[in-house]
Design a protein around this motif. Structure first.
Motif, PDB file in Angstrom:
ATOM      1  N   ALA A   1       3.260  -3.665 -13.727  1.00 17.05           N
ATOM      2  CA  ALA A   1       2.594  -2.203 -14.375  1.00 17.05           C
ATOM      3  C   ALA A   1       1.177  -2.558 -15.117  1.00 17.05           C
ATOM      4  CB  ALA A   1       3.606  -1.615 -14.821  1.00 17.05           C
ATOM      5  N   GLY A   2       1.617  -3.707 -16.075  1.00 20.80           N
ATOM      6  CA  GLY A   2       0.385  -4.079 -17.135  1.00 20.80           C
ATOM      7  C   GLY A   2      -0.781  -4.432 -16.274  1.00 20.80           C
ATOM      8  N   ALA A   3      -0.662  -5.302 -15.156  1.00 25.06           N
ATOM      9  CA  ALA A   3      -1.825  -5.481 -14.294  1.00 25.06           C
ATOM     10  C   ALA A   3      -2.397  -4.438 -13.742  1.00 25.06           C
ATOM     11  CB  ALA A   3      -1.319  -6.546 -13.311  1.00 25.06           C
ATOM     12  N   LEU A   4      -1.762  -3.476 -13.521  1.00 23.10           N
ATOM     13  CA  LEU A   4      -2.430  -2.290 -12.774  1.00 23.10           C
ATOM     14  C   LEU A   4      -3.504  -1.646 -13.864  1.00 23.10           C
ATOM     15  CD1 LEU A   4       0.419  -0.420 -11.024  1.00 23.10           C
ATOM     16  CD2 LEU A   4      -1.500  -1.859  -9.937  1.00 23.10           C
ATOM     17  N   LYS A   5      -3.441  -1.856 -14.906  1.00 15.92           N
ATOM     18  CA  LYS A   5      -4.274  -1.207 -15.923  1.00 15.92           C
ATOM     19  C   LYS A   5      -5.658  -1.906 -15.914  1.00 15.92           C
ATOM     20  CE  LYS A   5      -0.553  -0.346 -19.296  1.00 15.92           C
ATOM     21  NZ  LYS A   5      -0.003  -0.487 -20.786  1.00 15.92           N
ATOM     22  N   SER A   6      -5.816  -2.934 -15.585  1.00 16.77           N
ATOM     23  CA  SER A   6      -7.164  -3.511 -15.300  1.00 16.77           C
ATOM     24  C   SER A   6      -7.307  -3.897 -13.733  1.00 16.77           C
ATOM     25  CB  SER A   6      -7.019  -5.002 -16.071  1.00 16.77           C
ATOM     26  OG  SER A   6      -6.257  -5.807 -15.497  1.00 16.77           O
ATOM     27  N   ASN A   7      -6.432  -4.085 -12.788  1.00 21.90           N
ATOM     28  CA  ASN A   7      -6.599  -4.353 -11.527  1.00 21.90           C
ATOM     29  C   ASN A   7      -7.055  -3.119 -10.558  1.00 21.90           C
ATOM     30  OD1 ASN A   7      -5.687  -4.383  -8.569  1.00 21.90           O
ATOM     31  ND2 ASN A   7      -5.476  -6.319  -8.908  1.00 21.90           N
ATOM     32  N   LYS A   8      -8.277  -3.267 -10.262  1.00 17.91           N
ATOM     33  CA  LYS A   8      -9.020  -1.991  -9.373  1.00 17.91           C
ATOM     34  C   LYS A   8      -8.910  -2.356  -7.931  1.00 17.91           C
ATOM     35  CE  LYS A   8      -9.937  -0.426 -13.324  1.00 17.91           C
ATOM     36  NZ  LYS A   8      -9.027   0.868 -13.693  1.00 17.91           N
ATOM     37  N   ALA A   9      -8.207  -3.381  -7.572  1.00 19.64           N
ATOM     38  CA  ALA A   9      -8.329  -3.760  -6.068  1.00 19.64           C
ATOM     39  C   ALA A   9      -6.846  -3.254  -5.392  1.00 19.64           C
ATOM     40  CB  ALA A   9      -8.214  -5.105  -5.910  1.00 19.64           C
ATOM     41  N   LEU A  10      -5.791  -3.396  -6.073  1.00 14.32           N
ATOM     42  CA  LEU A  10      -4.446  -3.069  -5.624  1.00 14.32           C
ATOM     43  C   LEU A  10      -4.362  -1.537  -4.953  1.00 14.32           C
ATOM     44  CD1 LEU A  10      -1.834  -4.883  -4.720  1.00 14.32           C
ATOM     45  CD2 LEU A  10      -0.980  -3.797  -6.423  1.00 14.32           C
ATOM     46  N   LYS A  11      -4.148  -1.218  -3.441  1.00  9.24           N
ATOM     47  CA  LYS A  11      -4.015   0.158  -3.327  1.00  9.24           C
ATOM     48  C   LYS A  11      -2.610   0.372  -2.802  1.00  9.24           C
ATOM     49  CE  LYS A  11      -8.460   0.349  -2.984  1.00  9.24           C
ATOM     50  NZ  LYS A  11      -9.371   0.999  -3.986  1.00  9.24           N
ATOM     51  N   THR A  12      -1.736  -0.462  -2.515  1.00  5.13           N
ATOM     52  CA  THR A  12      -0.363  -0.181  -2.170  1.00  5.13           C
ATOM     53  C   THR A  12       0.590  -1.295  -3.100  1.00  5.13           C
ATOM     54  OG1 THR A  12      -1.167   0.722  -0.164  1.00  5.13           O
ATOM     55  CG2 THR A  12       1.483  -0.025  -0.273  1.00  5.13           C
ATOM     56  N   LEU A  13       1.616  -0.702  -3.665  1.00  7.80           N
ATOM     57  CA  LEU A  13       2.494  -1.438  -4.209  1.00  7.80           C
ATOM     58  C   LEU A  13       3.911  -1.024  -4.016  1.00  7.80           C
ATOM     59  CD1 LEU A  13       3.217  -3.966  -6.402  1.00  7.80           C
ATOM     60  CD2 LEU A  13       2.901  -2.202  -8.177  1.00  7.80           C
ATOM     61  N   ASP A  14       4.994  -1.952  -3.544  1.00  6.58           N
ATOM     62  CA  ASP A  14       6.141  -1.463  -3.078  1.00  6.58           C
ATOM     63  C   ASP A  14       7.155  -2.399  -4.280  1.00  6.58           C
ATOM     64  OD1 ASP A  14       8.863  -1.207  -2.205  1.00  6.58           O
ATOM     65  OD2 ASP A  14       8.620  -2.008  -0.357  1.00  6.58           O
ATOM     66  N   VAL A  15       7.781  -1.675  -5.064  1.00 11.84           N
ATOM     67  CA  VAL A  15       8.729  -2.327  -5.988  1.00 11.84           C
ATOM     68  C   VAL A  15      10.214  -1.395  -6.038  1.00 11.84           C
ATOM     69  CG1 VAL A  15       7.011  -3.318  -7.519  1.00 11.84           C
ATOM     70  CG2 VAL A  15       7.922  -1.078  -7.909  1.00 11.84           C
ATOM     71  N   GLY A  16      10.293  -0.850  -4.653  1.00 12.46           N
ATOM     72  CA  GLY A  16      11.603  -0.358  -4.393  1.00 12.46           C
ATOM     73  C   GLY A  16      12.776  -1.258  -4.258  1.00 12.46           C
ATOM     74  N   ASN A  17      13.977  -0.758  -5.016  1.00 15.99           N
ATOM     75  CA  ASN A  17      15.210  -1.429  -4.898  1.00 15.99           C
ATOM     76  C   ASN A  17      15.057  -2.712  -5.912  1.00 15.99           C
ATOM     77  OD1 ASN A  17      16.802   0.262  -3.066  1.00 15.99           O
ATOM     78  ND2 ASN A  17      15.092  -0.415  -1.836  1.00 15.99           N
ATOM     79  N   CYS A  18      14.418  -2.473  -6.939  1.00 16.12           N
ATOM     80  CA  CYS A  18      14.369  -3.777  -7.637  1.00 16.12           C
ATOM     81  C   CYS A  18      14.885  -3.561  -9.005  1.00 16.12           C
ATOM     82  CB  CYS A  18      12.946  -4.076  -7.963  1.00 16.12           C
ATOM     83  SG  CYS A  18      11.723  -4.764  -6.713  1.00 16.12           S
ATOM     84  N   ARG A  19      15.699  -2.661  -9.454  1.00 14.92           N
ATOM     85  CA  ARG A  19      16.248  -2.564 -10.610  1.00 14.92           C
ATOM     86  C   ARG A  19      15.477  -2.379 -11.839  1.00 14.92           C
ATOM     87  NH1 ARG A  19      21.885  -3.177 -10.425  1.00 14.92           N
ATOM     88  NH2 ARG A  19      22.019  -3.408 -12.369  1.00 14.92           N
ATOM     89  N   ILE A  20      14.401  -1.525 -11.720  1.00 13.53           N
ATOM     90  CA  ILE A  20      13.592  -1.531 -12.824  1.00 13.53           C
ATOM     91  C   ILE A  20      14.072  -0.462 -14.008  1.00 13.53           C
ATOM     92  CG2 ILE A  20      11.487  -2.132 -11.110  1.00 13.53           C
ATOM     93  CD1 ILE A  20      10.429   0.885 -11.254  1.00 13.53           C
TER      94      ILE A  20
END
Length: 613
Positions: free
Chosen positions: A336-355
């Motif tokens: 999530a921290g990387a998303l604050k600066s990353n402008k390339a990622l369009k799709t992220l799947d973190v399902g079933n990861c116990r977050i």
């Protein structure tokens, strides 16, 4: 009424095998579903699936046919006869064919390979079962000479190293094939090495799929070596093999070189934190890869943190799958921290990861500033009510996210109300999945109310949420004014006939909407001994007719399905008709007439008593 196949009158471009036994002719005929149901000849205006037939060891394929799907060859003479017809029918461009008995094709495969070798029209071929090594060797001979086929799928054919070596050798000579899939076989490291060797000199293949093939680190090393010289392969799927950390590290080393690979899937390989960290390091320097599959790999917080660090500098990766890994809140925080600066990622799947809640908070904070991510999957993460609330709050300011999956998170009524509130102001989200979250009728009513003003959402999944009649009524009312929603999923709900009919009326008024509710039940049509008895007498069991494809929890559920739902089952027409006939006959005449008026399956078989199959 079944004795006049349309033969030359057929002008279909897409054919699919729908078999009907014509007793009078003792001929195996295949009619399009709509015409078979009405007992009439086919014509060019109502073709969905159309007609081809096998009679007296001869296959007759209508001249206009360009695509045949799901041809199932029952006996050896059928396979040989079909191969003969294939030689003559050069208009065919797409073919999906399988062998009923899971054993090598023998002479049938040889005849088929000969037909393939000189076929001038076929560009796409899917052999979905029955080849084995012997069949693969025969197919390889046809592939060597073929100059038209661009896509070949032989997944799930029990091909081992011997068959793989033959196909790989053919790949060296073939100059036109661009897509090759052989997942679900057992080629092992030996077969992988053979294909890798073929790839070194191949200049046309762009997609290679070898998932579930018992490939280990040695096979990974062979592919890594091939990637260094191959300049055209763009998509490589090695998912669900035995690569482990060693194989992942080898592939990561190749990714740092000047490779052209844009998509790599190594999910299900138990690469762990070590393998994930190696790949993350490669991502810091790789500028080509746009899609990476790392799901179900036993990656923990450490590996996720390494990936997060890589995303801070990588400006090319657009899709990342890390679902099914226990990255926890710490790993989620890093991504999530990387998303604050990353402008390339369009799709992220973190399902079933116990977050859990902490991870939800981290992603919510990222969504408030990220304007690039368009799809996020946080399903199955124990987010709870508060996790849903913080994500919903972030949606109020986010203007980029189009798809959000929060299934199986125990968000409850409060969580649904929070998302409903967000939908009243959010203008970007087009798909929301709150499946199995115990939102109840009040949560459903809140979401339905939001649909009155929301003009962006096109897909909403509220399946398995016990919305009841109140929730169904709320959606029915909302859909009278909402014309934007195209897919509403209401799987596994207790909805009464009256309220389900109310929803059906909404469909009549809203022609854009597709309603999916394949487990609705009512008090009137509970499973009965008459239904079970009728099916039993017909020799039909739940296993035979694959009820799970429709999600039917009981035999009685089937009585409420529409004709199209039954048509979707993987059944021969003769079995499908017996199933529908038995269900309809299991009810009294008055019940059957009522079901007919409501558009249930009996509508198409109101005259079944006159037909003796």
């Amino acid at each position: 009424q079944w004795t006049k196949p349309c033969r030359s009158a057929c002008s279909a471009t897409v054919l699919s095998m729908s078999m009907l036994l014509c007793l009078r002719l003792a001929t195996l005929c295949c009619f399009c579903a709509s015409c078979a149901a009405a007992g009439r000849q086919c014509n060019s205006t109502d073709l969905i699936k159309h007609t081809y037939w096998f009679s007296q060891s001869e296959w007759i394929i209508p001249p206009a046919c360009t695509s045949l799907r799901d041809v199932l060859l029952l006996e050896m003479d059928e396979a040989i006869a079909f191969a003969g017809a294939l030689k003559q029918h050069t208009a065919l461009t797409t073919l999906s064919v399988g062998w009923e008995k899971r054993r090598p094709w023998e002479q049938g495969a040889q005849a088929f390979a000969e037909a393939l070798a000189n076929h001038t029209g076929l560009t796409t071929l899917h052999v979905y079962r029955g080849l084995g090594d012997q069949g693969a060797e025969a197919l390889a001979e046809g592939l060597r000479a073929n100059t038209k086929l661009t896509s070949l799928d032989v997944s799930g054919n029990a091909i081992a190293a011997k068959g793989a070596v033959a196909l790989a050798a053919a790949l060296k000579d073939n100059k036109v094939l661009t897509t090759f899939a052989l997942g679900g076989n057992a080629i092992g490291d030996e077969g992988a090495a053979a294909f890798a060797e073929a790839l070194k000199g191949n200049t046309v293949l762009t997609t290679f799929n070898a998932y579930r093939n018992e490939i280990g680190p040695k096979g990974a090393a062979a592919f890594a070596e091939a990637l260094k010289s191959n300049q055209v392969l763009a998509h490589l799927d090695l998912g669900w093999n035995n690569l482990r950390a060693e194989g992942a590290t080898i592939l990561a080393d190749a990714l740092e070189k000047d490779v052209k690979l844009t998509t790599l899937d190594v999910g299900g390989n138990e690469i762990g934190d070590e393998g994930a960290t190696s790949i993350a390091e490669a991502l810091k320097r790789n500028t080509v890869l746009v899609e990476l599959g790392l799901d179900w790999n036993k990656i923990g917080p450490e590996g996720a943190s390494a990936l997060g660090e890589a995303l801070m500098t990588n400006e090319d990766l657009a899709t990342l799958y890390v679902g099914g890994n226990e990255i926890g809140a710490r790993g989620a925080g890093a991504l999530a921290g990387a998303l604050k600066s990353n402008k390339a990622l369009k799709t992220l799947d973190v399902g079933n990861c116990r977050i859990q809640l902490e991870g939800a908070v981290a992603f919510a904070e990222a969504l408030e500033s990220n304007d690039a991510l368009s799809a996020l999957d946080v399903g199955g993460n124990e987010l709870g009510v508060q996790g849903a609330v913080v994500l919903a709050e972030a949606l109020k300011s986010n203007r980029a996210l189009a798809t959000l999956n929060v299934y199986r998170n125990d968000i409850g009524t409060q969580g649904a109300v929070a998302f409903a509130s967000a939908l009243t102001v959010n203008k970007a989200l087009t798909s929301l999945n709150v499946y199995q979250n115990d939102i109840g009728s009040q949560g459903a009513a809140a979401l339905a109310d939001a649909l009155r003003s929301n003009k962006a959402l096109t897909t909403l999944d509220v399946g398995e949420n016990d919305i009841g009649n109140v929730g169904a009524a709320a959606f029915a009312e909302a859909l009278k004014s909402n014309k934007k929603l195209t897919h509403l999923i209401l799987e596994s709900h207790t909805i009464g006939d009256h309220h389900f009919q109310h929803l059906s009326l909404s469909l009549d008024k809203n022609k854009n909407l597709a309603l999916a509710s394949n487990k609705h039940k009512t008090g009137r049509y509970e499973p009965t001994s008459q239904v079970e008895g009728a099916l039993s007498k017909c020799g039909l069991t739940e296993h035979e007719v694959h009820f799970e494809e429709l999600g039917a929890e009981s035999l009685g559920d089937l009585s409420l399905l529409h004709f199209a739902d039954i048509e979707a089952l993987s059944l021969k027409v003769v079995v499908r008709r017996r199933l529908i006939q038995c269900i309809c006959k299991a009810f009294s005449k008055s019940d059957r007439e009522e079901a007919t008026r409501k558009g249930r399956i009996c509508e198409h078989y109101a005259q079944e008593d006159k037909v003796d199959l």
